[in-house]
Design a protein around this motif. Structure first.
Motif, mmCIF file in Angstrom:
data_model
loop_
_atom_site.group_PDB
_atom_site.id
_atom_site.type_symbol
_atom_site.label_atom_id
_atom_site.label_comp_id
_atom_site.label_asym_id
_atom_site.label_seq_id
_atom_site.Cartn_x
_atom_site.Cartn_y
_atom_site.Cartn_z
ATOM 1 N N GLY A 8 0.830 -1.209 0.000
ATOM 2 C CA GLY A 8 0.000 0.000 0.000
ATOM 3 C C GLY A 8 0.854 1.245 0.000
ATOM 4 N N GLY A 14 2.117 4.746 3.570
ATOM 5 C CA GLY A 14 3.030 3.800 2.912
ATOM 6 C C GLY A 14 3.941 4.497 1.929
ATOM 7 N N GLY A 32 1.285 -2.202 -4.843
ATOM 8 C CA GLY A 32 0.054 -1.436 -5.019
ATOM 9 C C GLY A 32 -0.882 -2.189 -5.943
ATOM 10 N N ARG A 33 -2.146 -1.784 -5.943
ATOM 11 C CA ARG A 33 -3.131 -2.542 -6.736
ATOM 12 C C ARG A 33 -3.313 -1.977 -8.146
ATOM 13 N NH1 ARG A 33 -8.605 -0.416 -3.612
ATOM 14 N NH2 ARG A 33 -7.803 1.670 -3.223
ATOM 15 N N ASN A 34 -2.829 -0.750 -8.356
ATOM 16 C CA ASN A 34 -3.105 -0.076 -9.616
ATOM 17 C C ASN A 34 -1.795 0.135 -10.387
ATOM 18 O OD1 ASN A 34 -3.213 2.401 -11.300
ATOM 19 N ND2 ASN A 34 -5.356 2.429 -10.657
ATOM 20 N N GLY A 137 -5.358 0.274 13.277
ATOM 21 C CA GLY A 137 -6.017 1.350 14.020
ATOM 22 C C GLY A 137 -6.403 0.842 15.397
ATOM 23 N N THR A 192 -4.916 11.536 5.217
ATOM 24 C CA THR A 192 -4.886 10.743 3.980
ATOM 25 C C THR A 192 -6.320 10.570 3.496
ATOM 26 O OG1 THR A 192 -5.198 8.607 5.064
ATOM 27 C CG2 THR A 192 -2.927 9.396 4.913
ATOM 28 N N LEU A 195 -10.158 7.700 5.213
ATOM 29 C CA LEU A 195 -11.439 7.837 5.910
ATOM 30 C C LEU A 195 -12.419 8.741 5.141
ATOM 31 C CD1 LEU A 195 -10.006 8.157 9.529
ATOM 32 C CD2 LEU A 195 -11.205 6.195 8.600
#
Ligand SMILES: NC(=O)c1ccc[n+]([C@@H]2O[C@H](COP(=O)([O-])OP(=O)(O)OC[C@H]3O[C@@H](n4cnc5c(N)ncnc54)[C@H](OP(=O)(O)O)[C@@H]3O)[C@@H](O)[C@H]2O)c1
Length: 274
Positions: A8, A14, A32-34, A137, A192, A195
């Motif tokens: 991430g 990250g 990363g996912r992208n 968290g 970031t 949320l």
């Protein structure tokens, strides 16, 4: 040169930590996912730090087969692993079941991390002074072992609390069995996007709190780096940090056999992906 794998790392804490590590002379592999965001992050961090030792592995970490492939991809590089930062997360507020049959928050927040630890266990063991930091968290909700996909009364907060509960409980059991240091890290409120999709009125509350007490990603990365130094200097294992200080573990509701039960459940669920 020390090597870090940061999940991430195309945004937020990250990405800022990857940048900090590069500027301290580390080699960094981000996940990363992208693909486009991975490429642009690599270019941006190379340019801004002058350190070319960064590369990316693309994987959607909600999918355990992709976690397995990403870990194998890292291992194929035949490199040491000094620091594994399990950081990726996105809060899914609608009940979503992945193509592999897991509740999405549980898959990304907990199962993917447990799987990555297991897949990378050997390289971590053979790299002197390596360690793992799992970013979590504060909120925890005891896992309902009879309802893993939260068929009953799903909420995003409950799903978030459950994976964070699982990461807490897993850490205790892992540290009782293993020698690789695994510590928990709570960044506090960091400005970031994570949320930004909270349902109202939480979204408005988070926005206000971000203005009042939220810290920048750069400050958060400085905190992570200082925690890494404390872990190394004091050989910490199974500790919990918040901002840049060690703190007591959050109070977690645990029944007597939960730790063993979660461990066994995790081994069973991850078996097909090992
Ligand atoms: N920010 C806070 O106040 C706060 C407070 C407590 C805990 N945390 C924890 O801190 C960690 C970092 O959060 P952040 O605030 O930095 O969030 P963020 O800015 O949204 O960054 C999250 C990172 O995770 C990646 N990611 C999300 N889903 C993924 C997936 N399925 N596969 C691979 N990568 C994925 C994102 O990729 P994209 O770029 O594609 O979105 C992004 O790079 C999380 O574990 C979060 O729970 C944050």
């Amino acid at each position: 040169m020390k090597t870090a794998l940061v999940t991430g790392a195309t945004d937020g804490v990250g990405k800022a930590t990857a940048k900090k590590l590069l500027s301290e002379g580390w080699k960094v592999i981000i996940i990363g996912r992208n693909p486009a965001r991975c490429n642009s992050t690599v270019t941006e961090l190379k340019d801004s730090t002058g350190n070319d030792n960064i590369s990316a592995i693309v994987a959607n970490l909600s999918i355990l087969n992709e976690v397995k492939n990403a870990s194998d991809n890292f291992l194929q590089g035949n490199q040491p692993l000094d620091f594994l930062m399990l950081n990726a997360n996105a809060i899914t507020n609608d009940r979503t079941i992945t193509s592999e049959g897991f509740e999405q928050n549980f898959a990304l927040g907990y199962l993917s991390r447990a799987l990555m630890i297991k897949k990378l266990e050997n390289v971590l063991k053979t790299t002197p002074n390596s360690h793992i930091l799992a970013v979590v968290g504060l909120d925890t909700v005891r896992l309902d072992f009879e309802d893993l996909t939260i068929k009953n009364n799903f909420t995003g907060r409950k799903a978030l609390g459950r994976w964070q509960w699982s990461m807490n409980v897993f850490t205790k059991e892992f540290c009782s069995k293993q020698t690789i240091p695994l510590n928990l890290y709570m960044p506090g409120l960091v400005k970031t996007k994570i949320l930004a999709n909270e349902p109202q009125p939480m979204r408005a509350f988070v926005k206000l709190m971000n203005v009042l007490v939220g810290i920048s990603v750069e400050k958060s990365a400085e905190n992570v780096f200082s925690v890494m130094n404390d872990i190394a200097a004091n050989k910490k294992n199974g500790a919990c940090y918040s901002w840049k200080k060690e703190r007591s573990f959050p109070k977690v509701e645990v029944k007597s056999d939960d730790q063993k039960r979660l461990w066994e459940l995790t081994e069973n669920l991850l078996q097909p992906y090992l």
